[in-house]
Design a protein around this motif. Structure first.
Motif, PDB file in Angstrom:
ATOM      1  N   VAL A  85       0.858  -1.176   0.000  1.00 39.34           N
ATOM      2  CA  VAL A  85       0.000   0.000   0.000  1.00 39.34           C
ATOM      3  C   VAL A  85       0.895   1.227   0.000  1.00 39.34           C
ATOM      4  N   LEU A  86       0.614   2.161  -0.877  1.00 41.65           N
ATOM      5  CA  LEU A  86       1.357   3.405  -0.939  1.00 41.65           C
ATOM      6  C   LEU A  86       0.663   4.426  -0.052  1.00 41.65           C
ATOM      7  N   LEU A  87       1.410   4.966   0.892  1.00 40.23           N
ATOM      8  CA  LEU A  87       0.851   5.997   1.771  1.00 40.23           C
ATOM      9  C   LEU A  87       1.454   7.334   1.372  1.00 40.23           C
ATOM     10  N   ASP A  88       0.634   8.196   0.856  1.00 40.83           N
ATOM     11  CA  ASP A  88       1.072   9.530   0.464  1.00 40.83           C
ATOM     12  C   ASP A  88       0.522  10.492   1.500  1.00 40.83           C
ATOM     13  N   MET A  89       1.414  11.177   2.204  1.00 39.41           N
ATOM     14  CA  MET A  89       0.993  12.059   3.301  1.00 39.41           C
ATOM     15  C   MET A  89       0.137  13.229   2.809  1.00 39.41           C
ATOM     16  N   SER A  90       0.257  13.590   1.538  1.00 44.22           N
ATOM     17  CA  SER A  90      -0.536  14.710   1.026  1.00 44.22           C
ATOM     18  C   SER A  90      -1.970  14.288   0.695  1.00 44.22           C
ATOM     19  N   GLN A  91      -2.206  12.994   0.612  1.00 38.11           N
ATOM     20  CA  GLN A  91      -3.556  12.500   0.336  1.00 38.11           C
ATOM     21  C   GLN A  91      -4.016  11.661   1.518  1.00 38.11           C
ATOM     22  N   GLU A  92      -5.292  11.618   1.726  1.00 35.71           N
ATOM     23  CA  GLU A  92      -5.821  10.878   2.862  1.00 35.71           C
ATOM     24  C   GLU A  92      -6.139   9.429   2.538  1.00 35.71           C
ATOM     25  N   VAL A  93      -6.167   9.093   1.259  1.00 35.10           N
ATOM     26  CA  VAL A  93      -6.564   7.748   0.869  1.00 35.10           C
ATOM     27  C   VAL A  93      -5.330   6.955   0.430  1.00 35.10           C
ATOM     28  N   PRO A  94      -5.044   5.837   1.104  1.00 40.20           N
ATOM     29  CA  PRO A  94      -3.922   5.008   0.666  1.00 40.20           C
ATOM     30  C   PRO A  94      -4.235   4.333  -0.672  1.00 40.20           C
ATOM     31  N   ARG A  95      -3.218   4.129  -1.460  1.00 42.62           N
ATOM     32  CA  ARG A  95      -3.389   3.494  -2.760  1.00 42.62           C
ATOM     33  C   ARG A  95      -2.819   2.076  -2.719  1.00 42.62           C
ATOM     34  N   HIS A  96      -3.634   1.103  -3.064  1.00 48.78           N
ATOM     35  CA  HIS A  96      -3.210  -0.296  -3.055  1.00 48.78           C
ATOM     36  C   HIS A  96      -2.375  -0.571  -4.305  1.00 48.78           C
ATOM     37  N   LEU A  97      -1.152  -1.069  -4.110  1.00 54.66           N
ATOM     38  CA  LEU A  97      -0.270  -1.342  -5.239  1.00 54.66           C
ATOM     39  C   LEU A  97      -0.356  -2.771  -5.723  1.00 54.66           C
ATOM     40  N   GLY A  98      -0.905  -3.637  -4.898  1.00 55.02           N
ATOM     41  CA  GLY A  98      -1.054  -5.023  -5.322  1.00 55.02           C
ATOM     42  C   GLY A  98      -0.441  -6.005  -4.349  1.00 55.02           C
ATOM     43  N   VAL A  99      -0.494  -7.252  -4.751  1.00 54.27           N
ATOM     44  CA  VAL A  99       0.037  -8.342  -3.948  1.00 54.27           C
ATOM     45  C   VAL A  99       1.442  -8.661  -4.439  1.00 54.27           C
ATOM     46  N   TRP A 100       2.357  -8.794  -3.519  1.00 53.94           N
ATOM     47  CA  TRP A 100       3.736  -9.151  -3.844  1.00 53.94           C
ATOM     48  C   TRP A 100       4.098 -10.424  -3.095  1.00 53.94           C
ATOM     49  N   HIS A 101       5.034 -11.161  -3.655  1.00 56.76           N
ATOM     50  CA  HIS A 101       5.469 -12.406  -3.035  1.00 56.76           C
ATOM     51  C   HIS A 101       6.962 -12.330  -2.751  1.00 56.76           C
ATOM     52  N   MET A 102       7.347 -12.921  -1.619  1.00 57.75           N
ATOM     53  CA  MET A 102       8.766 -12.948  -1.269  1.00 57.75           C
ATOM     54  C   MET A 102       9.059 -14.177  -0.417  1.00 57.75           C
ATOM     55  N   PHE A 103      10.310 -14.611  -0.456  1.00 53.92           N
ATOM     56  CA  PHE A 103      10.757 -15.699   0.398  1.00 53.92           C
ATOM     57  C   PHE A 103      11.464 -15.089   1.600  1.00 53.92           C
ATOM     58  N   LEU A 104      11.131 -15.548   2.788  1.00 56.00           N
ATOM     59  CA  LEU A 104      11.842 -15.126   3.988  1.00 56.00           C
ATOM     60  C   LEU A 104      13.070 -16.018   4.146  1.00 56.00           C
ATOM     61  N   VAL A 105      14.207 -15.417   4.437  1.00 56.56           N
ATOM     62  CA  VAL A 105      15.456 -16.165   4.535  1.00 56.56           C
ATOM     63  C   VAL A 105      15.329 -17.297   5.554  1.00 56.56           C
ATOM     64  N   SER A 106      14.749 -17.014   6.699  1.00 53.73           N
ATOM     65  CA  SER A 106      14.622 -18.052   7.733  1.00 53.73           C
ATOM     66  C   SER A 106      13.776 -19.222   7.241  1.00 53.73           C
ATOM     67  N   ASP A 107      12.729 -18.944   6.471  1.00 54.95           N
ATOM     68  CA  ASP A 107      11.890 -20.015   5.920  1.00 54.95           C
ATOM     69  C   ASP A 107      12.658 -20.858   4.908  1.00 54.95           C
ATOM     70  N   VAL A 108      13.422 -20.192   4.043  1.00 54.57           N
ATOM     71  CA  VAL A 108      14.179 -20.913   3.019  1.00 54.57           C
ATOM     72  C   VAL A 108      15.230 -21.806   3.681  1.00 54.57           C
ATOM     73  N   LEU A 109      15.946 -21.260   4.662  1.00 56.32           N
ATOM     74  CA  LEU A 109      16.972 -22.059   5.339  1.00 56.32           C
ATOM     75  C   LEU A 109      16.354 -23.262   6.036  1.00 56.32           C
ATOM     76  N   GLY A 110      15.255 -23.060   6.753  1.00 56.32           N
ATOM     77  CA  GLY A 110      14.591 -24.166   7.441  1.00 56.32           C
ATOM     78  C   GLY A 110      14.060 -25.211   6.481  1.00 56.32           C
ATOM     79  N   HIS A 111      13.478 -24.750   5.392  1.00 55.97           N
ATOM     80  CA  HIS A 111      12.930 -25.672   4.398  1.00 55.97           C
ATOM     81  C   HIS A 111      14.043 -26.486   3.729  1.00 55.97           C
TER      82      HIS A 111
END
Length: 192
Positions: A85-111
């Motif tokens: 979500v993009l938060l622009d202090m000059s506007q009151e409404v946050p803008r949704h940028l979308g869904v992103w995916h990432m691997f957490l290092v701790s999860d990858v190492l454990g897996h």
């Protein structure tokens, strides 16, 4: 011999992929698709090269589809899904940028540890005593003396794998950028 040449190209692609953007990789896959007969490409690479046949909007989806079909995918955890979500202090409404995916290092190492201890050992632990030798070799340095791991109660440094982390931004199409992070063991120089 041609097959070895193709595999050398693949290794070069993987090395280059650390520093180039997705659009450049797709262009490279497109060149491979046009110039090399399909019989010289391993099936899983042929499927990856076919990602370049679609439209740019579909590259990420096609890549994820290809990724989930790979046998080595079993050693990776499912990516964490985050809402940006993009938060622009000059506007009151946050803008949704979308869904992103990432691997957490701790999860990858454990897996990876659970998937194949031998692979984990090769990439992150090294030979017996390697981790202890590393910590003993840096004990006199200022950064070691100030390291937060030393403040943990009853810490056994032979169980603490020293990691090197490198991050780099990569541009892609439509002014989007991605953060690429490489994590590796200092004692083995292996990376993921």
């Amino acid at each position: 011999e041609t097959r070895h040449c193709v595999m050398d190209i693949v290794e070069e692609i993987l090395e280059v992929s650390k520093v180039v953007n997705i659009a450049a990789l797709v262009a490279l896959f497109s060149i491979l698709r046009k110039r090399l007969p399909a019989k010289y490409l391993p099936r899983n690479l042929r499927n990856l090269v076919d990602v370049s046949a679609g439209s740019p909007e579909n590259y990420p989806r096609a890549f994820w589809r290809w990724l989930h079909q790979q046998p080595w995918r079993k050693m990776l955890p499912n990516p964490v899904e985050i809402q940006l979500v993009l938060l622009d202090m000059s506007q009151e409404v946050p803008r949704h940028l979308g869904v992103w995916h990432m691997f957490l290092v701790s999860d990858v190492l454990g897996h990876m540890y659970n998937y194949s201890f031998e692979l984990f050992r090769k990439k992150f632990i090294g030979e017996d005593g390697e981790i202890e030798r590393f910590w003993n070799s840096v004990r006199h340095t200022e950064w070691f003396k100030c390291h937060p791991v030393l403040s943990l109660p009853d810490i056994d440094l032979s169980l603490v794998i020293p990691l090197m982390i490198h991050g780099d931004g990569a541009d892609s199409h439509r002014r989007r950028s991605f953060m690429i992070t490489t994590v590796g063991s200092v004692v083995t120089q292996g990376s993921m």
